[in-house]
Design a protein around this motif. Structure first.
Motif, PDB file in Angstrom:
ATOM      1  N   THR A   1       8.622 -16.120  20.206  1.00  0.00           N
ATOM      2  CA  THR A   1       7.593 -15.610  20.795  1.00  0.00           C
ATOM      3  C   THR A   1       6.912 -14.788  19.677  1.00  0.00           C
ATOM      4  OG1 THR A   1       9.765 -13.833  20.495  1.00  0.00           O
ATOM      5  CG2 THR A   1       9.278 -14.914  23.057  1.00  0.00           C
ATOM      6  N   ALA A   2       7.404 -14.380  18.195  1.00  0.00           N
ATOM      7  CA  ALA A   2       6.933 -13.720  17.613  1.00  0.00           C
ATOM      8  C   ALA A   2       5.402 -14.233  17.113  1.00  0.00           C
ATOM      9  CB  ALA A   2       7.190 -13.220  16.300  1.00  0.00           C
ATOM     10  N   ALA A   3       5.996 -15.503  16.750  1.00  0.00           N
ATOM     11  CA  ALA A   3       4.765 -17.147  16.580  1.00  0.00           C
ATOM     12  C   ALA A   3       3.824 -16.713  17.164  1.00  0.00           C
ATOM     13  CB  ALA A   3       5.316 -17.891  16.200  1.00  0.00           C
ATOM     14  N   VAL A   4       4.168 -17.425  18.440  1.00  0.00           N
ATOM     15  CA  VAL A   4       3.383 -17.075  19.711  1.00  0.00           C
ATOM     16  C   VAL A   4       2.360 -16.168  20.209  1.00  0.00           C
ATOM     17  CG1 VAL A   4       2.580 -16.892  22.518  1.00  0.00           C
ATOM     18  CG2 VAL A   4       4.085 -19.245  21.230  1.00  0.00           C
ATOM     19  N   ASP A   5       3.459 -15.321  19.902  1.00  0.00           N
ATOM     20  CA  ASP A   5       2.159 -13.249  19.798  1.00  0.00           C
ATOM     21  C   ASP A   5       1.420 -13.525  18.245  1.00  0.00           C
ATOM     22  OD1 ASP A   5       2.257 -11.144  20.886  1.00  0.00           O
ATOM     23  OD2 ASP A   5       3.286  -9.774  19.487  1.00  0.00           O
ATOM     24  N   ALA A   6       1.810 -13.507  17.072  1.00  0.00           N
ATOM     25  CA  ALA A   6       0.625 -13.860  16.428  1.00  0.00           C
ATOM     26  C   ALA A   6      -1.107 -14.846  16.498  1.00  0.00           C
ATOM     27  CB  ALA A   6       1.389 -14.718  14.877  1.00  0.00           C
ATOM     28  N   GLN A   7      -0.423 -15.352  17.623  1.00  0.00           N
ATOM     29  CA  GLN A   7      -1.071 -17.095  17.892  1.00  0.00           C
ATOM     30  C   GLN A   7      -2.163 -15.751  18.957  1.00  0.00           C
ATOM     31  OE1 GLN A   7       0.500 -20.009  18.775  1.00  0.00           O
ATOM     32  NE2 GLN A   7       0.110 -21.340  16.513  1.00  0.00           N
ATOM     33  N   VAL A   8      -1.675 -15.408  19.817  1.00  0.00           N
ATOM     34  CA  VAL A   8      -2.052 -14.582  20.255  1.00  0.00           C
ATOM     35  C   VAL A   8      -3.245 -13.491  19.938  1.00  0.00           C
ATOM     36  CG1 VAL A   8      -2.296 -12.749  22.740  1.00  0.00           C
ATOM     37  CG2 VAL A   8      -1.124 -15.411  22.450  1.00  0.00           C
ATOM     38  N   ARG A   9      -2.579 -12.866  19.100  1.00  0.00           N
ATOM     39  CA  ARG A   9      -3.464 -11.779  18.031  1.00  0.00           C
ATOM     40  C   ARG A   9      -4.293 -12.023  17.620  1.00  0.00           C
ATOM     41  NH1 ARG A   9      -1.396  -6.642  18.561  1.00  0.00           N
ATOM     42  NH2 ARG A   9       0.980  -7.748  19.297  1.00  0.00           N
ATOM     43  N   GLY A  10      -4.172 -13.198  17.178  1.00  0.00           N
ATOM     44  CA  GLY A  10      -5.575 -13.211  16.280  1.00  0.00           C
ATOM     45  C   GLY A  10      -5.211 -12.861  15.302  1.00  0.00           C
ATOM     46  N   ALA A  11      -5.583 -13.279  13.670  1.00  0.00           N
ATOM     47  CA  ALA A  11      -5.769 -13.326  12.382  1.00  0.00           C
ATOM     48  C   ALA A  11      -6.266 -11.903  12.228  1.00  0.00           C
ATOM     49  CB  ALA A  11      -6.388 -13.939  11.709  1.00  0.00           C
ATOM     50  N   ALA A  12      -6.809 -11.456  12.822  1.00  0.00           N
ATOM     51  CA  ALA A  12      -7.708 -10.138  11.670  1.00  0.00           C
ATOM     52  C   ALA A  12      -6.631  -8.330  12.298  1.00  0.00           C
ATOM     53  CB  ALA A  12      -8.451  -9.836  11.950  1.00  0.00           C
TER      54      ALA A  12
ATOM     55  N   VAL B   1      -6.302  -5.457  14.495  1.00  0.00           N
ATOM     56  CA  VAL B   1      -6.721  -4.875  15.019  1.00  0.00           C
ATOM     57  C   VAL B   1      -7.834  -5.600  16.135  1.00  0.00           C
ATOM     58  CG1 VAL B   1      -7.816  -2.408  16.032  1.00  0.00           C
ATOM     59  CG2 VAL B   1      -6.903  -2.515  13.233  1.00  0.00           C
ATOM     60  N   PRO B   2      -6.988  -5.512  17.936  1.00  0.00           N
ATOM     61  CA  PRO B   2      -7.689  -6.287  18.682  1.00  0.00           C
ATOM     62  C   PRO B   2      -8.952  -5.442  19.319  1.00  0.00           C
ATOM     63  CG  PRO B   2      -6.012  -5.044  19.880  1.00  0.00           C
ATOM     64  CD  PRO B   2      -6.024  -4.841  18.039  1.00  0.00           C
ATOM     65  N   LEU B   3      -9.996  -6.225  19.289  1.00  0.00           N
ATOM     66  CA  LEU B   3     -11.349  -5.881  20.122  1.00  0.00           C
ATOM     67  C   LEU B   3     -11.166  -5.732  21.705  1.00  0.00           C
ATOM     68  CD1 LEU B   3     -14.286  -4.791  19.370  1.00  0.00           C
ATOM     69  CD2 LEU B   3     -15.250  -7.549  19.847  1.00  0.00           C
ATOM     70  N   LEU B   4     -10.095  -6.765  21.876  1.00  0.00           N
ATOM     71  CA  LEU B   4      -9.956  -6.709  23.561  1.00  0.00           C
ATOM     72  C   LEU B   4      -8.589  -6.757  23.345  1.00  0.00           C
ATOM     73  CD1 LEU B   4     -11.437  -6.747  26.699  1.00  0.00           C
ATOM     74  CD2 LEU B   4     -10.821  -9.735  25.678  1.00  0.00           C
ATOM     75  N   ALA B   5      -7.970  -6.156  24.421  1.00  0.00           N
ATOM     76  CA  ALA B   5      -6.562  -6.200  24.873  1.00  0.00           C
ATOM     77  C   ALA B   5      -6.516  -5.655  26.179  1.00  0.00           C
ATOM     78  CB  ALA B   5      -5.763  -5.288  23.818  1.00  0.00           C
ATOM     79  N   VAL B   6      -5.866  -7.545  26.237  1.00  0.00           N
ATOM     80  CA  VAL B   6      -5.710  -7.194  27.585  1.00  0.00           C
ATOM     81  C   VAL B   6      -4.286  -7.506  28.202  1.00  0.00           C
ATOM     82  CG1 VAL B   6      -6.164  -9.360  30.309  1.00  0.00           C
ATOM     83  CG2 VAL B   6      -7.454  -9.286  28.127  1.00  0.00           C
TER      84      VAL B   6
ATOM     85  N   ALA C   1      -2.377 -11.958  33.461  1.00  0.00           N
ATOM     86  CA  ALA C   1      -2.603 -12.503  31.631  1.00  0.00           C
ATOM     87  C   ALA C   1      -2.428 -11.753  31.046  1.00  0.00           C
ATOM     88  CB  ALA C   1      -3.501 -12.891  32.165  1.00  0.00           C
ATOM     89  N   SER C   2      -2.313 -11.509  29.595  1.00  0.00           N
ATOM     90  CA  SER C   2      -2.103 -11.143  28.644  1.00  0.00           C
ATOM     91  C   SER C   2      -2.284 -11.751  27.509  1.00  0.00           C
ATOM     92  CB  SER C   2      -0.459 -10.454  28.329  1.00  0.00           C
ATOM     93  OG  SER C   2       0.023  -9.530  29.688  1.00  0.00           O
ATOM     94  N   PHE C   3      -3.453 -10.698  26.590  1.00  0.00           N
ATOM     95  CA  PHE C   3      -4.046 -11.772  25.239  1.00  0.00           C
ATOM     96  C   PHE C   3      -4.386 -10.886  24.614  1.00  0.00           C
ATOM     97  CE2 PHE C   3      -6.790 -12.703  28.088  1.00  0.00           C
ATOM     98  CZ  PHE C   3      -7.859 -12.958  27.881  1.00  0.00           C
ATOM     99  N   THR C   4      -4.990 -11.046  24.000  1.00  0.00           N
ATOM    100  CA  THR C   4      -5.625 -10.330  22.367  1.00  0.00           C
ATOM    101  C   THR C   4      -6.559 -11.146  21.573  1.00  0.00           C
ATOM    102  OG1 THR C   4      -4.612  -9.968  20.717  1.00  0.00           O
ATOM    103  CG2 THR C   4      -4.372  -8.465  22.386  1.00  0.00           C
ATOM    104  N   LEU C   5      -8.017 -10.568  21.564  1.00  0.00           N
ATOM    105  CA  LEU C   5      -9.000 -10.801  21.099  1.00  0.00           C
ATOM    106  C   LEU C   5      -9.170 -10.598  19.495  1.00  0.00           C
ATOM    107  CD1 LEU C   5     -11.770 -11.739  23.182  1.00  0.00           C
ATOM    108  CD2 LEU C   5      -9.709 -13.572  22.649  1.00  0.00           C
ATOM    109  N   ALA C   6      -9.249 -10.480  17.958  1.00  0.00           N
ATOM    110  CA  ALA C   6      -9.923  -9.615  17.259  1.00  0.00           C
ATOM    111  C   ALA C   6     -11.342 -10.261  17.098  1.00  0.00           C
ATOM    112  CB  ALA C   6      -9.109 -10.410  15.863  1.00  0.00           C
ATOM    113  N   ALA C   7     -11.913  -8.768  16.679  1.00  0.00           N
ATOM    114  CA  ALA C   7     -13.360  -9.248  16.033  1.00  0.00           C
ATOM    115  C   ALA C   7     -13.633 -10.073  15.513  1.00  0.00           C
ATOM    116  CB  ALA C   7     -13.470  -7.923  15.324  1.00  0.00           C
ATOM    117  N   GLY C   8     -14.831 -10.860  15.812  1.00  0.00           N
ATOM    118  CA  GLY C   8     -14.951 -11.975  15.175  1.00  0.00           C
ATOM    119  C   GLY C   8     -14.804 -13.279  15.740  1.00  0.00           C
ATOM    120  N   GLU C   9     -13.582 -13.292  16.215  1.00  0.00           N
ATOM    121  CA  GLU C   9     -12.940 -14.502  16.958  1.00  0.00           C
ATOM    122  C   GLU C   9     -13.842 -15.424  17.835  1.00  0.00           C
ATOM    123  OE1 GLU C   9      -8.761 -15.667  17.569  1.00  0.00           O
ATOM    124  OE2 GLU C   9      -8.973 -13.262  17.812  1.00  0.00           O
ATOM    125  N   ILE C  10     -13.852 -16.475  18.019  1.00  0.00           N
ATOM    126  CA  ILE C  10     -14.621 -17.508  18.677  1.00  0.00           C
ATOM    127  C   ILE C  10     -13.388 -17.777  19.507  1.00  0.00           C
ATOM    128  CG2 ILE C  10     -15.070 -18.569  16.965  1.00  0.00           C
ATOM    129  CD1 ILE C  10     -17.566 -19.661  19.485  1.00  0.00           C
TER     130      ILE C  10
END
Ligand SMILES: Nc1ncnc2c1ncn2[C@@H]1O[C@H](COP(=O)(O)OP(=O)(O)OP(=O)(O)O)[C@@H](O)[C@H]1O
Ligand SMILES: [Mg+2]
Lengths: 308, 262
Positions: free
Chosen positions: B4-15, B17-22, B38-47
């Protein structure tokens, strides 16, 4: 659409003709009829600014007209104010009505706004009868003073107000503001996606529309020198909508000419007595059936070779 | 590291601090739960891509993020600020713009006017001369020559670009694209993908793209969030997602011929 020299020339010609007609015709009757024409033109132009541009049809423009006219009536009969106070105060009162009706209903989609305007005007008409001790009931309020004693000079004053009204509304309609209103007509959700506060623009436009309609109401009150409940009637509202349709919605100047032509037509048909309504209705049906885009504005564009 | 931690890290993206946190966003339509928490985050600069078969709830998720539909529960944060309860136009002015799956231009207007409307949003109108800004955006998406055309005569591919232009004009930090490739011919897909790549790189945009065929954005996105029946069923790189058993089941199991891995 671009403003061409021929459009400006046409506008100046039309205004000059309107200004000179009572002098050339040398007729007090004509002056009176033209004053009415020009007041209807103010009402039609103000309807078109909000409803023609945003597509949110207002079935109770008479609410603002009556509010403006009764403001003038109360000022004259209760407060014995200088009659010129009528103009600014009728504007303020009409705008207040726009906020009261527009704020709760323009936020919603669907027919709420149209219905609310229709009923608000009808309710006001009833209230004028219920509170007859204050409002004079059926008879209304009379004994208003004219703003200007000479009917010809008053006509020229009203004409000047109409020209300024039309010019202001047309400038707004061609500005970024007008672009946003047309976008609202196109698709409100897309407007939101474009970051535009749709509700704000609709309410503000209704307030502008109401301001000019109320001003026209006060001018009408000081022309008739009395006000009565039918000012609020649905017939007044529908007459204005028909004028806009005949003129060509969304152009402001089309409805101005539509209002003038239909008011003249109504007068000319007086001689036909009871057939008048039939002829009038027939003419309207023919126009609306064969020329759904309106008569005046499209005809001018075609005659002068405008592209759109 | 636990799974779960691995999945969480992937969800959070690399950077970080998330730009978007759902977080736990949910929406029910009558008896149907279109998005089930639904829960996920996007880091700034991700696509990032959102993948899922028809009816998976992708568009509904976009509507929930952009305020077009109010969620029943959950929260959406842009840069740590809650978006829930804000009108859609306010969210746009915070820097989150979207396109529509079915193109929705303003009819009766030119291409330039269509973009100009978005240049009048409070977020941008005080910073830039609107018309100049609109022309710059049209240049960017390759619609410069069509500026004066009425939208009614625009070919479908250009309408899709106009949809992106309108969103770009609001100067977003996060851009949500709802099936930007839908209905395009194969010759149109690559230039559009290049445009999106360029926007991501040069404009420093964070982008979230919906697709229901993975092929379209394999090369475009760095992460994929896979949805099915309103749920996020997997998150990972495109390569991981095509091999993910639940994704394969969602596609092969039901919609033969529209396969994710195809
Ligand atoms: N406004 C609505 N009212 C009722 N049901 C809705 C509404 N919007 C979407 N739905 C339903 O919610 C489910 C998810 O729809 P959604 O449009 O989000 O799917 P999608 O993943 O975008 O699919 P597609 O790939 O076809 O665009 C569908 O079953 C749809 O019918
Ligand atoms: Mg969808």
């Amino acid at each position: 659409m671009k403003v061409r020299a021929i459009d400006i020339g046409g506008a100046i010609g039309a205004v000059a003709l309107l200004a000179l007609a009572p002098v050339l015709g040398n007729s007090g009757y004509l002056t009176g009829v033209l004053t009415l024409c020009v007041i209807y033109a103010i009402w039609a132009a103000s309807w078109d600014f909000m409803s023609g541009l945003t597509g949110r049809e207002n079935f109770g423009h008479a609410l603002f007209i009556g509010a403006g006219a009764y403001t003038a009536g109360f000022l004259a009969t209760v407060y014995f104010a200088n009659p010129w106070w009528s103009l600014p105060l009728s504007v303020v009162v009409a705008m207040a009505f726009a906020v009261i009706v527009g704020f709760p209903t323009l936020r919603l989609r669907g027919p709420y706004f149209a219905l609310a305007m229709l009923s608000a005007a009808a309710i006001m008409q009833r209230l004028m009868l219920i509170f007859w001790e204050q409002t004079g009931g059926e008879e209304g309020l009379y004994g208003l003073e004219p703003l200007i004693n000479s009917p010809l000079h008053y006509y020229w004053f009203v004409l000047a107000v109409m020209v300024v009204t039309a010019a202001v509304l047309m400038l707004l309609a061609r500005s970024h503001w007008g672009l946003i209103l047309r976008a609202i007509k196109g698709d409100e959700a897309t407007c939101q996606a474009a970051g535009i506060n749709v509700t704000f623009y609709k309410i503000a436009s209704l307030m502008i529309s109401a301001a000019f309609a109320g001003l026209g109401g006060a001018l009408y009150a000081h022309y008739q020198l009395q006000v009565s409940p039918p000012l609020f009637s649905v017939i007044t509202s529908i007459t204005i909508i028909i004028m806009v349709y005949v003129g060509g919605m969304g152009s402001i100047w089309g409805p101005v000419l539509g209002a003038i032509l239909l008011t003249l037509l109504t007068e000319m048909l007086r001689g036909f007595g009871e057939y008048r309504l039939w002829i009038y209705t027939l003419v309207l049906m023919l126009i609306l059936f064969f020329l759904p885009g309106g008569l005046v504005a499209p005809l001018w564009r075609r005659l002068t070779g405008a592209r759109s | 590291m636990s799974e779960t931690a691995a999945v969480d890290a992937q969800v959070r993206g690399a950077a970080g601090v998330p730009l978007l946190a759902v977080d736990g966003v949910r929406k029910r339509f009558g008896g149907l739960t279109a998005v089930k928490g639904a829960s996920f985050t996007l880091a700034a600069g991700e696509i990032v891509g959102i993948l899922g078969p028809n009816g998976a709830g992708k568009t509904t998720l976009f509507n929930l993020l952009t305020g077009f539909i109010a969620p029943d529960a959950g929260s959406v944060k842009l840069d740590g600020h809650e978006l829930k309860g804000l009108a859609p136009y306010r969210i746009v002015n915070r820097g989150l713009a979207r396109t529509f799956q079915l193109t929705r231009p303003f009819l009766g207007m030119s291409v330039l006017e269509n973009v100009l409307v978005a240049c009048l949003a409070p977020r941008v109108r005080h910073r830039m001369a609107s018309e100049e800004h609109a022309r710059r955006i049209l240049d960017q998406v390759g619609l410069r020559e069509k500026a004066a055309s009425p939208v009614e005569v625009l070919p479908y591919g250009d309408l899709r670009r106009l949809e992106i232009a309108r969103a770009l004009a609001t100067d977003p930090r996060l851009l949500l694209l709802d099936e930007p490739f839908a209905g395009l011919g194969s010759s149109e897909i690559e230039p559009l993908a290049n445009l999106i790549k360029r926007l991501h790189r040069e404009e420093n945009l964070t982008i979230l793209i919906i697709e229901h065929k993975l092929r379209e954005f394999m090369a475009l996105v760095s992460r994929v969030i896979a949805m099915d029946f309103g749920e996020i069923i997997a998150v990972g790189t495109p390569a991981e997602i095509v091999r993910h058993p639940r994704v394969i089941e969602a596609y092969i199991g039901r919609t033969e011929g529209d396969g994710a891995a195809a």
